[in-house]
Design a protein around this motif. Sequence first.
Motif, mmCIF file in Angstrom:
data_model
loop_
_atom_site.group_PDB
_atom_site.id
_atom_site.type_symbol
_atom_site.label_atom_id
_atom_site.label_comp_id
_atom_site.label_asym_id
_atom_site.label_seq_id
_atom_site.Cartn_x
_atom_site.Cartn_y
_atom_site.Cartn_z
ATOM 1 N N ASP A 50 4.112 -6.558 2.642
ATOM 2 C CA ASP A 50 3.327 -5.579 3.392
ATOM 3 C C ASP A 50 3.649 -5.615 4.886
ATOM 4 O OD1 ASP A 50 1.976 -7.845 4.323
ATOM 5 O OD2 ASP A 50 0.049 -7.314 3.418
ATOM 6 N N GLY A 51 4.615 -6.426 5.277
ATOM 7 C CA GLY A 51 5.031 -6.511 6.674
ATOM 8 C C GLY A 51 4.306 -7.570 7.476
ATOM 9 N N GLY A 52 3.309 -8.221 6.895
ATOM 10 C CA GLY A 52 2.516 -9.189 7.642
ATOM 11 C C GLY A 52 2.897 -10.643 7.427
ATOM 12 N N GLU A 94 1.209 -5.588 11.774
ATOM 13 C CA GLU A 94 0.934 -6.069 10.417
ATOM 14 C C GLU A 94 0.743 -7.585 10.384
ATOM 15 O OE1 GLU A 94 2.471 -2.024 9.930
ATOM 16 O OE2 GLU A 94 3.095 -3.713 11.174
ATOM 17 N N TRP A 95 1.312 -8.298 11.335
ATOM 18 C CA TRP A 95 1.122 -9.749 11.413
ATOM 19 C C TRP A 95 -0.346 -10.106 11.595
ATOM 20 C CZ3 TRP A 95 5.367 -11.566 15.363
ATOM 21 C CH2 TRP A 95 6.646 -11.350 14.824
ATOM 22 N N PHE A 96 -1.124 -9.157 12.118
ATOM 23 C CA PHE A 96 -2.537 -9.384 12.400
ATOM 24 C C PHE A 96 -3.441 -8.565 11.476
ATOM 25 C CE2 PHE A 96 -0.161 -10.665 16.034
ATOM 26 C CZ PHE A 96 -0.802 -11.798 16.476
ATOM 27 N N GLY A 97 -2.854 -7.999 10.429
ATOM 28 C CA GLY A 97 -3.643 -7.309 9.417
ATOM 29 C C GLY A 97 -3.679 -5.802 9.489
ATOM 30 N N ALA A 98 -2.853 -5.154 10.307
ATOM 31 C CA ALA A 98 -2.840 -3.688 10.351
ATOM 32 C C ALA A 98 -2.407 -3.139 8.994
ATOM 33 C CB ALA A 98 -1.896 -3.187 11.443
ATOM 34 N N TYR A 99 -3.029 -2.048 8.584
ATOM 35 C CA TYR A 99 -2.698 -1.406 7.321
ATOM 36 C C TYR A 99 -1.642 -0.316 7.508
ATOM 37 C CZ TYR A 99 -6.721 -3.474 4.913
ATOM 38 O OH TYR A 99 -7.615 -4.339 4.348
ATOM 39 N N GLY A 102 -3.092 5.504 8.138
ATOM 40 C CA GLY A 102 -3.835 6.532 8.866
ATOM 41 C C GLY A 102 -3.914 7.875 8.177
ATOM 42 N N ASP A 103 -3.084 8.114 7.149
ATOM 43 C CA ASP A 103 -3.143 9.371 6.407
ATOM 44 C C ASP A 103 -4.053 9.296 5.183
ATOM 45 O OD1 ASP A 103 -1.531 10.922 8.044
ATOM 46 O OD2 ASP A 103 0.314 10.354 7.012
ATOM 47 N N ALA A 104 -4.586 8.103 4.900
ATOM 48 C CA ALA A 104 -5.453 7.936 3.724
ATOM 49 C C ALA A 104 -6.767 8.674 3.927
ATOM 50 C CB ALA A 104 -5.720 6.452 3.488
ATOM 51 N N ALA A 105 -7.447 8.964 2.826
ATOM 52 C CA ALA A 105 -8.733 9.664 2.898
ATOM 53 C C ALA A 105 -9.742 8.878 3.723
ATOM 54 C CB ALA A 105 -9.277 9.911 1.496
ATOM 55 N N THR A 106 -9.738 7.566 3.594
ATOM 56 C CA THR A 106 -10.595 6.696 4.405
ATOM 57 C C THR A 106 -9.703 5.622 5.029
ATOM 58 O OG1 THR A 106 -11.114 5.340 2.468
ATOM 59 C CG2 THR A 106 -12.683 7.076 3.027
ATOM 60 N N PRO A 107 -9.018 5.950 6.116
ATOM 61 C CA PRO A 107 -8.080 4.994 6.715
ATOM 62 C C PRO A 107 -8.791 3.801 7.338
ATOM 63 C CG PRO A 107 -8.357 6.888 8.140
ATOM 64 C CD PRO A 107 -9.106 7.190 6.866
ATOM 65 N N HIS A 108 -8.089 2.695 7.360
ATOM 66 C CA HIS A 108 -8.598 1.500 8.028
ATOM 67 C C HIS A 108 -8.390 1.638 9.530
ATOM 68 C CE1 HIS A 108 -7.913 0.016 3.935
ATOM 69 N NE2 HIS A 108 -8.928 -0.783 4.195
ATOM 70 N N ASP A 109 -9.190 0.938 10.292
ATOM 71 C CA ASP A 109 -9.054 0.911 11.742
ATOM 72 C C ASP A 109 -8.059 -0.188 12.097
ATOM 73 O OD1 ASP A 109 -9.292 0.956 14.483
ATOM 74 O OD2 ASP A 109 -11.429 0.498 14.525
ATOM 75 N N ASP A 110 -6.895 0.190 12.599
ATOM 76 C CA ASP A 110 -5.840 -0.758 12.944
ATOM 77 C C ASP A 110 -5.919 -1.242 14.388
ATOM 78 O OD1 ASP A 110 -4.617 -0.697 10.407
ATOM 79 O OD2 ASP A 110 -3.545 1.142 10.911
ATOM 80 N N LYS A 129 4.986 4.646 10.113
ATOM 81 C CA LYS A 129 3.824 5.060 9.329
ATOM 82 C C LYS A 129 2.697 5.403 10.284
ATOM 83 C CE LYS A 129 2.833 0.216 8.204
ATOM 84 N NZ LYS A 129 2.623 -0.720 7.113
ATOM 85 N N PRO A 130 1.632 6.021 9.798
ATOM 86 C CA PRO A 130 0.512 6.378 10.672
ATOM 87 C C PRO A 130 -0.508 5.242 10.788
ATOM 88 C CG PRO A 130 0.218 7.379 8.532
ATOM 89 C CD PRO A 130 1.546 6.659 8.492
ATOM 90 N N TYR A 131 -0.886 4.938 11.994
ATOM 91 C CA TYR A 131 -1.899 3.914 12.255
ATOM 92 C C TYR A 131 -3.177 4.620 12.690
ATOM 93 C CZ TYR A 131 1.895 0.547 12.116
ATOM 94 O OH TYR A 131 2.950 -0.225 11.706
ATOM 95 N N GLY A 132 -4.287 4.202 12.112
ATOM 96 C CA GLY A 132 -5.573 4.760 12.489
ATOM 97 C C GLY A 132 -6.253 3.846 13.495
#
Length: 169
Positions: A50-52, A94-99, A102-110, A129-132
């Motif tokens: 996942d890049g982390g 991503e090393w710190f948990g970014a998902y 940002g395009d998901a229906a309920t994106p995580h806060d990165d 990729k999109p970061y929210g």
Amino acid sequence: LVWLALYASPPANAEPAAVRTFGTIADTRAASGLTNGVRVAVKGYRQADDGGGGAFRYDPDSAVAADGGSVLELQKAPGRLVRVVDAEEDAYAEWFGAYGDGDAATPHDDQEAINKCLAAYGRVKLRAKPYGVRGKPSPWDPKVTYHAVDLGPYYRIVGSGRDQTTIKL
């Protein structure tokens, strides 16, 4: 100077240390039986690839503040696992948990992951990729339709291309 002392790779003539591999950061934090100087390879933050993930070294005497990405606090052992990063290497959210969803229906806060990476390394590289992110709440004003994302001075955010990386408020 402190950053280099904490995160620099060992000298080229040093003997290779033993390596233990774990699937996720959570698995790594739950590790036991680590010995001084052991190298730890992590496959991903929440899941493999996942890049982390990355390389860490175990320091049983370290009391450096854990931040969940560059310095990990172990649950069953003293000391810390410190990420091994070359001074010129990119540092990823991503090393710190970014998902980066940002395009998901309920994106995580990165935003927290991006800020932690900036605090640890002074820079962050965002993948294609999109970061929210969410701006700091401000007093309600009916004329304002946006929020700002506050970044400290002297920070550097690098994307993967104009049409590849996006940050969505």
